[in-house]
Design a protein around this motif. Structure first.
Motif, PDB file in Angstrom:
ATOM      1  N   CYS A  57     -28.388 115.792  31.839  1.00 38.64           N
ATOM      2  CA  CYS A  57     -28.561 114.105  31.447  1.00 38.64           C
ATOM      3  C   CYS A  57     -27.039 113.918  31.528  1.00 38.64           C
ATOM      4  O   CYS A  57     -26.939 112.546  32.419  1.00 38.64           O
ATOM      5  N   MET A  58     -26.012 114.387  31.085  1.00 38.84           N
ATOM      6  CA  MET A  58     -24.563 113.602  31.206  1.00 38.84           C
ATOM      7  C   MET A  58     -24.004 113.856  32.699  1.00 38.84           C
ATOM      8  O   MET A  58     -23.398 112.993  32.969  1.00 38.84           O
ATOM      9  N   THR A  59     -24.738 114.898  33.364  1.00 42.11           N
ATOM     10  CA  THR A  59     -24.102 114.744  34.800  1.00 42.11           C
ATOM     11  C   THR A  59     -24.642 113.736  35.392  1.00 42.11           C
ATOM     12  O   THR A  59     -24.043 113.201  36.349  1.00 42.11           O
ATOM     13  N   ARG A  60     -25.875 113.413  35.285  1.00 37.90           N
ATOM     14  CA  ARG A  60     -26.631 112.462  35.964  1.00 37.90           C
ATOM     15  C   ARG A  60     -25.819 110.850  35.412  1.00 37.90           C
ATOM     16  O   ARG A  60     -25.741 110.212  36.413  1.00 37.90           O
ATOM     17  N   ALA A  61     -25.660 111.062  34.152  1.00 35.41           N
ATOM     18  CA  ALA A  61     -25.210 109.665  33.759  1.00 35.41           C
ATOM     19  C   ALA A  61     -23.582 109.495  34.443  1.00 35.41           C
ATOM     20  O   ALA A  61     -23.329 108.170  34.706  1.00 35.41           O
ATOM     21  N   ALA A  62     -22.883 110.411  34.561  1.00 33.13           N
ATOM     22  CA  ALA A  62     -21.644 110.354  35.024  1.00 33.13           C
ATOM     23  C   ALA A  62     -21.643 109.870  36.490  1.00 33.13           C
ATOM     24  O   ALA A  62     -20.962 109.073  37.141  1.00 33.13           O
ATOM     25  N   SER A  63     -22.656 110.656  37.156  1.00 34.03           N
ATOM     26  CA  SER A  63     -23.015 110.234  38.546  1.00 34.03           C
ATOM     27  C   SER A  63     -23.241 108.947  38.850  1.00 34.03           C
ATOM     28  O   SER A  63     -22.925 108.123  39.840  1.00 34.03           O
ATOM     29  N   SER A  64     -24.283 108.289  37.993  1.00 35.15           N
ATOM     30  CA  SER A  64     -24.841 107.098  38.063  1.00 35.15           C
ATOM     31  C   SER A  64     -23.834 105.930  37.602  1.00 35.15           C
ATOM     32  O   SER A  64     -23.605 105.023  38.400  1.00 35.15           O
ATOM     33  N   LEU A  65     -22.972 106.273  36.868  1.00 35.21           N
ATOM     34  CA  LEU A  65     -21.877 105.337  36.571  1.00 35.21           C
ATOM     35  C   LEU A  65     -20.786 105.068  37.540  1.00 35.21           C
ATOM     36  O   LEU A  65     -20.271 104.032  38.031  1.00 35.21           O
ATOM     37  N   ILE A  66     -20.559 106.272  38.302  1.00 34.44           N
ATOM     38  CA  ILE A  66     -19.637 106.370  39.269  1.00 34.44           C
ATOM     39  C   ILE A  66     -20.186 105.535  40.549  1.00 34.44           C
ATOM     40  O   ILE A  66     -19.395 104.602  41.142  1.00 34.44           O
ATOM     41  N   TYR A  67     -21.326 105.895  40.908  1.00 40.31           N
ATOM     42  CA  TYR A  67     -21.855 105.104  41.963  1.00 40.31           C
ATOM     43  C   TYR A  67     -21.976 103.615  41.766  1.00 40.31           C
ATOM     44  O   TYR A  67     -21.583 102.923  42.668  1.00 40.31           O
ATOM     45  N   ALA A  68     -22.508 103.355  40.600  1.00 38.52           N
ATOM     46  CA  ALA A  68     -22.929 101.820  40.282  1.00 38.52           C
ATOM     47  C   ALA A  68     -21.623 101.042  40.265  1.00 38.52           C
ATOM     48  O   ALA A  68     -21.404  99.823  40.584  1.00 38.52           O
ATOM     49  N   TYR A  69     -20.640 101.862  39.599  1.00 42.35           N
ATOM     50  CA  TYR A  69     -19.135 100.861  39.378  1.00 42.35           C
ATOM     51  C   TYR A  69     -18.615 100.553  40.694  1.00 42.35           C
ATOM     52  O   TYR A  69     -17.993  99.542  40.931  1.00 42.35           O
ATOM     53  N   LEU A  70     -18.505 101.636  41.467  1.00 40.68           N
ATOM     54  CA  LEU A  70     -17.889 101.354  42.781  1.00 40.68           C
ATOM     55  C   LEU A  70     -18.408 100.537  43.800  1.00 40.68           C
ATOM     56  O   LEU A  70     -17.979  99.655  44.428  1.00 40.68           O
ATOM     57  N   THR A  71     -19.618 100.674  43.874  1.00 37.57           N
ATOM     58  CA  THR A  71     -20.650  99.546  44.382  1.00 37.57           C
ATOM     59  C   THR A  71     -20.517  98.169  43.878  1.00 37.57           C
ATOM     60  O   THR A  71     -20.337  97.216  44.807  1.00 37.57           O
ATOM     61  N   VAL A  72     -20.511  97.880  42.792  1.00 41.78           N
ATOM     62  CA  VAL A  72     -20.360  96.760  42.140  1.00 41.78           C
ATOM     63  C   VAL A  72     -19.143  96.142  42.525  1.00 41.78           C
ATOM     64  O   VAL A  72     -18.934  95.020  42.966  1.00 41.78           O
ATOM     65  N   GLN A  73     -18.144  96.987  42.345  1.00 40.87           N
ATOM     66  CA  GLN A  73     -16.683  96.625  42.405  1.00 40.87           C
ATOM     67  C   GLN A  73     -16.543  96.189  44.086  1.00 40.87           C
ATOM     68  O   GLN A  73     -15.720  94.950  44.481  1.00 40.87           O
ATOM     69  N   ASP A  74     -16.960  96.895  45.116  1.00 40.21           N
ATOM     70  CA  ASP A  74     -16.981  96.560  46.366  1.00 40.21           C
ATOM     71  C   ASP A  74     -17.868  95.350  46.745  1.00 40.21           C
ATOM     72  O   ASP A  74     -17.215  94.232  47.380  1.00 40.21           O
ATOM     73  N   GLU A  75     -18.999  94.977  46.276  1.00 41.23           N
ATOM     74  CA  GLU A  75     -19.721  93.635  46.430  1.00 41.23           C
ATOM     75  C   GLU A  75     -19.079  92.296  45.604  1.00 41.23           C
ATOM     76  O   GLU A  75     -18.880  91.319  46.229  1.00 41.23           O
ATOM     77  N   GLU A  76     -18.383  92.575  44.592  1.00 42.51           N
ATOM     78  CA  GLU A  76     -17.744  91.562  43.774  1.00 42.51           C
ATOM     79  C   GLU A  76     -16.423  91.275  44.553  1.00 42.51           C
ATOM     80  O   GLU A  76     -16.201  89.877  44.985  1.00 42.51           O
ATOM     81  N   ALA A  77     -15.963  92.163  45.277  1.00 42.34           N
ATOM     82  CA  ALA A  77     -14.643  91.824  46.102  1.00 42.34           C
ATOM     83  C   ALA A  77     -15.166  91.023  47.496  1.00 42.34           C
ATOM     84  O   ALA A  77     -14.588  90.146  47.900  1.00 42.34           O
TER      85      ALA A  77
END
Length: 210
Positions: free
Chosen positions: A181-201
Motif C-alpha cells: 500500500c505504501m509503495t503504491r502511494a509513493a509511486s502514485s505521488l511521484i507520477y502525479a506530481y511530476l505530470t502535474v508540474q510538467d502540465e502546469e509549466a
C-alpha cells in the motif's frame, strides 16, 4: 518462530521500515517544496517516532482536498478537464493515479497495527534501520521465539541498541499488505506530481505566449 522464518520476518520488517521512510519522507518533501527543494528534503529525512506520529495524524485530520492541495494536486475529477492536452488516455491515467494515491493513503491511515508497529520501531531509530543479518536464537539476549531483533543506531548516544519486536504470522501478512500500500502511494505521488508540474509549466507557457 523457526530460524528460517525469523530471517524472513526480519527482512519483511526491514522492508516495512524502508517503505514507511520513503513514503513519509516523500510526502513531507512535497509538502515543504516551497521552503526547501524536494530532493534535499527527501535525502535529509530521517524516520523517527515524531515524524511517524505526525504522518498518521495528518492522514486522520486532513480531508482529501486538503491532502491533495498540500501536494499541489487537483482532485481526480478535475484532472482530466484541466489537463486535457495530455490526451484522453494519459489524462485518465493521471486521474487514476491521484485517486489511487488517496485510496492508498487512506488505507495506510486506517492500519492501526501498522501505525503502532512503526511508532514502536521508529522510536528507536536515529539515522535509519540496521537490522541484524541473521536470526537470533530465542535464548540470545532474552529474545522470545516470536520476536525479531534489530540493531539500531542511536546517533545521539553514538551506540548500537538491540531492539526486539514481537511479530506473528498474521501480523507479518498485514505488514506485507502495508508495504504494498505504501509503495503504491509513493509511486502514485511521484507520477502525479511530476505530470502535474510538467502540465502546469506548459499551461504557463501557453498563457505567456498568448
Amino acid at each position: 518462530m523457526a530460524p528460517q522464518r525469523k530471517v524472513l520476518a526480519m527482512a519483511i520488517v526491514e522492508q516495512f521500515l524502508l517503505a514507511s521512510a520513503d513514503l513519509i519522507g516523500l510526502t513531507r518533501a512535497v509538502r515543504n517544496r516551497h521552503h526547501e527543494s524536494i530532493a534535499r528534503s527527501f535525502l535529509s529525512f530521517r524516520l523517527d517516532d515524531e515524524s511517524s506520529a505526525e504522518f498518521f495524524s495528518e492522514l486522520e485530520d486532513f480531508s482529501d482536498d486538503e491532502l491533495l492541495d498540500a501536494f499541489g494536486l487537483p482532485a481526480p475529477e478535475h484532472a482530466e478537464r484541466r489537463y486535457a492536452a495530455l490526451g484522453p488516455s494519459h489524462a485518465q491515467e493521471l486521474s487514476s493515479a491521484i485517486g489511487s494515491l488517496l485510496r492508498d493513503l487512506r488505507a495506510t491511515g486506517t492500519r492501526g497495527n501498522s501505525a503502532v508497529l512503526l511508532s514502536e520501531l521508529a522510536g528507536q531509530l536515529r539515522g535509519g534501520p540496521a537490522l541484524t543479518g541473521r536470526s537470533l536464537r530465542p535464548d540470545e539476549n532474552g529474545l522470545r521465539p516470536d520476536q525479531v531483533a534489530s540493531l539500531v543506531l542511536d546517533e545521539r548516544r553514538r551506540s548500537l541498541v538491540l531492539h526486539a519486536v514481537s511479530v506473528d504470522e498474521h501480523q507479518l501478512g498485514a505488514i506485507i499488505d502495508a508495504i504494498d500500500c505504501m509503495t503504491r502511494a509513493a509511486s502514485s505521488l511521484i507520477y502525479a506530481y511530476l505530470t502535474v508540474q510538467d502540465e502546469e509549466a506548459r499551461l504557463r507557457g501557453v498563457a505567456e505566449r498568448g
